[in-house]
Design a protein around this motif. Structure first.
Motif, mmCIF file in Angstrom:
data_model
loop_
_atom_site.group_PDB
_atom_site.id
_atom_site.type_symbol
_atom_site.label_atom_id
_atom_site.label_comp_id
_atom_site.label_asym_id
_atom_site.label_seq_id
_atom_site.Cartn_x
_atom_site.Cartn_y
_atom_site.Cartn_z
ATOM 1 N N CYS A 78 0.833 -1.207 0.000
ATOM 2 C CA CYS A 78 0.000 0.000 0.000
ATOM 3 C C CYS A 78 0.860 1.246 0.000
ATOM 4 O O CYS A 78 0.549 2.226 -0.685
ATOM 5 N N LYS A 79 1.946 1.237 0.775
ATOM 6 C CA LYS A 79 2.858 2.393 0.795
ATOM 7 C C LYS A 79 3.540 2.575 -0.549
ATOM 8 O O LYS A 79 3.737 3.697 -1.011
ATOM 9 N N ASN A 80 3.906 1.478 -1.198
ATOM 10 C CA ASN A 80 4.546 1.563 -2.511
ATOM 11 C C ASN A 80 3.581 2.110 -3.561
ATOM 12 O O ASN A 80 3.997 2.834 -4.463
ATOM 13 N N GLU A 81 2.306 1.749 -3.467
ATOM 14 C CA GLU A 81 1.308 2.272 -4.408
ATOM 15 C C GLU A 81 1.101 3.762 -4.217
ATOM 16 O O GLU A 81 0.840 4.465 -5.189
ATOM 17 N N GLU A 82 1.211 4.249 -2.980
ATOM 18 C CA GLU A 82 1.036 5.669 -2.714
ATOM 19 C C GLU A 82 2.163 6.491 -3.328
ATOM 20 O O GLU A 82 1.984 7.638 -3.685
ATOM 21 N N ARG A 83 3.344 5.903 -3.429
ATOM 22 C CA ARG A 83 4.498 6.613 -3.994
ATOM 23 C C ARG A 83 4.327 6.688 -5.461
ATOM 24 O O ARG A 83 4.510 7.433 -6.222
#
Length: 83
Positions: A78-83
């Motif tokens: 999820c954090k990688n998708e936000e980036r």
């Protein structure tokens, strides 16, 4: 699936805040009833592979760890998708 991705990313296995951050807010724990169902299903599957009770107990003792790792993987993605 017993829990969806949206549920897992906002929960923890035990409901205890992480020790890595001093100001961490604990996430709600997963349902104990559903955790016991997961353990029962895993027991049935392991019992088909082996009859050694020591091995079964050892593998069942890692259920919380496996679910915790799954939650961490979901949160990382999820954090990688936000980036």
């Amino acid at each position: 699936m017993i829990w969806g991705t949206d549920v897992l990313k906002n929960r923890s296995v035990t409901g205890v805040a992480t020790k890595k951050k001093k100001d961490a807010v604990p996430k709600p724990p997963l349902s104990p009833h559903k955790l016991s169902i997961v353990r029962e299903c895993l027991y049935d599957r392991i019992a088909q592979e082996t009859v050694d009770e020591t091995e079964i107990a050892q593998r069942l003792s890692k259920v919380n760890k496996y679910i915790c790792e799954k939650i961490m993987d979901i949160n990382k993605s999820c954090k990688n998708e936000e980036r």
